[in-house]
Design a protein around this motif. Structure first.
Motif, PDB file in Angstrom:
ATOM      1  N   UNK A 255      38.242  48.682  37.616  1.00  0.00           N
ATOM      2  CA  UNK A 255      36.971  49.971  37.623  1.00  0.00           C
ATOM      3  C   UNK A 255      36.730  50.244  38.994  1.00  0.00           C
ATOM      4  N   UNK A 256      36.600  49.597  39.838  1.00  0.00           N
ATOM      5  CA  UNK A 256      36.388  50.088  41.306  1.00  0.00           C
ATOM      6  C   UNK A 256      37.420  50.661  41.982  1.00  0.00           C
TER       7      UNK A 256
ATOM      8  N   UNK B 217      37.475  26.267  29.670  1.00  0.00           N
ATOM      9  CA  UNK B 217      38.538  27.110  30.125  1.00  0.00           C
ATOM     10  C   UNK B 217      38.351  28.534  29.552  1.00  0.00           C
ATOM     11  N   UNK B 218      37.830  28.499  28.432  1.00  0.00           N
ATOM     12  CA  UNK B 218      37.547  29.866  27.744  1.00  0.00           C
ATOM     13  C   UNK B 218      36.700  30.666  28.768  1.00  0.00           C
ATOM     14  N   UNK B 219      35.590  30.129  29.130  1.00  0.00           N
ATOM     15  CA  UNK B 219      34.674  30.865  29.899  1.00  0.00           C
ATOM     16  C   UNK B 219      35.208  31.045  31.531  1.00  0.00           C
ATOM     17  N   UNK B 220      35.972  30.186  31.936  1.00  0.00           N
ATOM     18  CA  UNK B 220      36.630  30.425  33.054  1.00  0.00           C
ATOM     19  C   UNK B 220      37.600  31.688  33.062  1.00  0.00           C
TER      20      UNK B 220
ATOM     21  N   UNK C  13      37.014  39.339  33.322  1.00  0.00           N
ATOM     22  CA  UNK C  13      35.838  40.433  33.732  1.00  0.00           C
ATOM     23  C   UNK C  13      36.132  40.597  35.320  1.00  0.00           C
ATOM     24  N   UNK C  14      36.292  39.766  36.374  1.00  0.00           N
ATOM     25  CA  UNK C  14      36.547  40.012  37.483  1.00  0.00           C
ATOM     26  C   UNK C  14      37.854  41.286  37.711  1.00  0.00           C
TER      27      UNK C  14
END
Length: 123
Positions: free
Chosen positions: A36-37, A20-23, A29-30
């Motif tokens: 940023x874009x 869950x933390x990684x997801x 990040x996405x």
């Protein structure tokens, strides 16, 4: 066995929490990449406007430089005209002094002598 089941349950829970933390980290990040874009796209849009303003500014600077050069030429012409005027006035005064020196009715040697130019004749 209960210890083994407990260890397995803890390991599974730990794996789920890590997953869950990684997801969540990946999603965050996405979102940050997308933001940023958007910011880069906004900066690119501003770049075109800035370039247009820079060109306008350069054109205005060129006009100002040309105007300054024209003013300098005009000031030079005025200075030359003033100098010519002073020379002509000095020549006229020399002629008047010469006439006063020749005229027996004018005391051109007195301390208060000033050459008085003749008045222009009326038609």
């Amino acid at each position: 066995m209960t210890i083994t089941i407990t260890v397995v349950v803890i390991a599974v829970v730990a794996l789920v929490v890590v997953g869950v933390a990684v997801t969540l980290s990946s999603r965050r990040n996405e979102r940050r990449r997308a933001h940023a874009e958007e910011l880069r796209a906004e900066a690119a849009a501003q770049a075109a406007a800035i370039e247009a303003k820079a060109q306008k500014t350069a054109a205005a600077q060129a006009r100002a430089d040309e105007a300054r050069a024209e003013v300098e030429r005009a000031e030079q012409a005025v200075a030359e005209a003033e100098h010519e005027l002073q020379v002509e006035d000095a020549r006229r005064e020399d002629v008047v002094r010469e006439a006063d020196a020749v005229d027996p009715d004018v005391d051109h040697r007195s301390d208060d002598y000033r050459p008085i130019p003749p008045q222009p004749r009326e038609p």
